[in-house]
Design an enzyme around this catalytic site. Structure first.
Site, PDB file in Angstrom:
ATOM      1  N   LYS A  53     -23.274 -16.045 -18.863  1.00  0.00           N
ATOM      2  CA  LYS A  53     -23.493 -17.493 -18.930  1.00  0.00           C
ATOM      3  C   LYS A  53     -22.190 -18.233 -18.642  1.00  0.00           C
ATOM      4  O   LYS A  53     -22.170 -19.225 -17.900  1.00  0.00           O
ATOM      5  CB  LYS A  53     -24.059 -17.871 -20.307  1.00  0.00           C
ATOM      6  CG  LYS A  53     -25.492 -17.366 -20.507  1.00  0.00           C
ATOM      7  CD  LYS A  53     -25.991 -17.469 -21.954  1.00  0.00           C
ATOM      8  CE  LYS A  53     -27.393 -16.859 -22.089  1.00  0.00           C
ATOM      9  NZ  LYS A  53     -27.918 -16.874 -23.465  1.00  0.00           N
ATOM     10  N   GLN A  97     -25.874 -17.790 -29.470  1.00  0.00           N
ATOM     11  CA  GLN A  97     -26.569 -16.598 -28.972  1.00  0.00           C
ATOM     12  C   GLN A  97     -27.285 -15.881 -30.118  1.00  0.00           C
ATOM     13  O   GLN A  97     -26.712 -15.665 -31.186  1.00  0.00           O
ATOM     14  CB  GLN A  97     -25.560 -15.654 -28.290  1.00  0.00           C
ATOM     15  CG  GLN A  97     -26.190 -14.455 -27.611  1.00  0.00           C
ATOM     16  CD  GLN A  97     -27.065 -14.818 -26.409  1.00  0.00           C
ATOM     17  OE1 GLN A  97     -26.842 -15.824 -25.731  1.00  0.00           O
ATOM     18  NE2 GLN A  97     -28.069 -14.008 -26.135  1.00  0.00           N
ATOM     19  N   ASP A 120     -30.784 -24.792 -25.130  1.00  0.00           N
ATOM     20  CA  ASP A 120     -31.713 -23.648 -25.226  1.00  0.00           C
ATOM     21  C   ASP A 120     -33.151 -24.132 -25.421  1.00  0.00           C
ATOM     22  O   ASP A 120     -34.095 -23.358 -25.240  1.00  0.00           O
ATOM     23  CB  ASP A 120     -31.342 -22.759 -26.422  1.00  0.00           C
ATOM     24  CG  ASP A 120     -30.635 -21.480 -26.002  1.00  0.00           C
ATOM     25  OD1 ASP A 120     -30.907 -20.989 -24.896  1.00  0.00           O
ATOM     26  OD2 ASP A 120     -29.827 -20.980 -26.792  1.00  0.00           O
TER      27      ASP A 120
HETATM   28  N1  GUN Z   1     -31.177 -14.193 -27.174  1.00  0.00           N
HETATM   29  C1  GUN Z   1     -32.093 -13.710 -26.306  1.00  0.00           C
HETATM   30  N2  GUN Z   1     -32.451 -14.673 -25.428  1.00  0.00           N
HETATM   31  C2  GUN Z   1     -31.759 -15.794 -25.762  1.00  0.00           C
HETATM   32  C3  GUN Z   1     -31.705 -17.105 -25.223  1.00  0.00           C
HETATM   33  O1  GUN Z   1     -32.383 -17.481 -24.262  1.00  0.00           O
HETATM   34  N3  GUN Z   1     -30.843 -17.948 -25.845  1.00  0.00           N
HETATM   35  C4  GUN Z   1     -30.098 -17.585 -26.913  1.00  0.00           C
HETATM   36  N4  GUN Z   1     -29.302 -18.504 -27.457  1.00  0.00           N
HETATM   37  N5  GUN Z   1     -30.125 -16.375 -27.434  1.00  0.00           N
HETATM   38  C5  GUN Z   1     -30.956 -15.481 -26.859  1.00  0.00           C
END
Ligand code: GUN
Length: 294
Positions: A53, A97, A120
């Site tokens: 990311k 995350q 998100d």
């Molecule tokens: N863990 C697995 N997928 C995601 C996501 O799309 N965003 C976040 N913040 N954590 C995750």
């Protein structure tokens, strides 16, 4: 033979579009969009995701920061860090995350994020707005799937979409997105899940089958209707002695069996995964525009 839906290529197109917008901002002396990713602990998969990311932010010219916190951090201290970034003008998007270590309530963490920075799309208010069709941040993976279907001109109107999996991150939001009465949606939607005694009864009805189960190779050839469109959301690490890393990533769909029957299919890797990151950047840009427009 199915047509491969090249998520990697589409994600690159989206990133190119965003980098042109960043060039405009720079030319006009504007501040740039910024994303902070908060990573708690040292889960290897989470590290890989967060680094991807951050790399994608750099690629389009966004500012980004990874805040790596010890896994013994308390929920209160984590929420304090989120509040710090809620008030920080350089960061328009905040991402925590998941999963978080045991003992930290994910719900409280999500609700601590400023709704205007909820890139998100997990905040209850974002979820509610999505369900009733208001403008909102759409969760990145479902948003990426909608974008792939649009860019590949795959008709959804009146089609039967069957989603396997009911998570808050994928299953529920993709169902709500495709149910909306608008172009690129307007589908007939079924969500099925592990409680079904015979999943195949549902999956065989799908014009568009979305697999978001988290089990490697779960969807077999006999579960898919001839000429269906198959979207594989799975990212499963399985042992691979031939690989340097000792593992490889495979999807929820048994690709070799299913691609012989379907009309379109997303590969893993290179399908939905890169789109999740591209849409996170889209959401960050949207947050930036909203926060800086006055
Ligand atoms: N863990 C697995 N997928 C995601 C996501 O799309 N965003 C976040 N913040 N954590 C995750």
């Amino acid at each position: 033979m199915a047509i491969l839906i090249d998520g990697k290529k589409v994600a690159e197109e989206i990133k190119l579009e965003l980098s042109l917008k960043v060039s405009d901002l720079k030319a006009n002396g504007k501040t740039l969009p910024g994303l902070v990713a908060i990573l708690v602990g040292d889960d290897p998969a989470s590290h890989v995701y967060v680094n991807s990311k951050s790399k994608a932010c750099a690629q389009v010219g966004f500012i980004s920061k990874i805040e790596n916190l010890d896994d013994r951090i308390s929920e209160e201290a984590l929420i304090d860090r989120i509040k710090y970034y809620n008030d920080h003008n350089d960061y328009h998007g905040i991402l925590v995350q998941f999963p978080l270590p045991n003992g930290i309530n994910e719900k409280n963490v999500i609700e601590a994020i400023d709704k205007k920075k909820d890139v998100d799309g997990f905040h209850p208010e974002s979820v509610g707005n999505l369900v009733i069709g208001n403008d909102s941040f759409f969760p990145c993976t479902p948003y990426g799937i909608v974008e792939l279907l649009l860019r590949y001109k795959i008709e959804t109107e009146g089609k039967h979409v069957v989603i396997v999996g009911r998570s808050n991150i994928v299953g529920k939001p993709i169902a709500n997105l495709l149910l909306q009465k608008r172009k690129g949606a307007n589908a007939i939607v079924t969500i099925c899940h592990s409680a079904a005694d015979d999943l195949t009864k549902y999956t065989l009805q799908a014009d568009i089958l979305i697999a978001a189960i988290g089990k490697p190779n779960f969807i077999r050839g006999n579960m898919v209707k001839e000429n269906a469109v198959v979207i594989d959301v799975g990212i499963n690490r399985v042992e691979d002695k031939n690989s340097k890393k000792g593992y490889k990533i495979i999807g929820d769909v048994n690709f070799d069996e299913v691609e012989k029957k379907c009309s379109y299919i997303t590969p893993v890797p290179g399908g939905v995964g890169p789109m999740t990151i591209a849409m996170l950047l889209e959401n960050t840009y949207k947050a930036y525009i909203n926060l800086t427009k006055n």
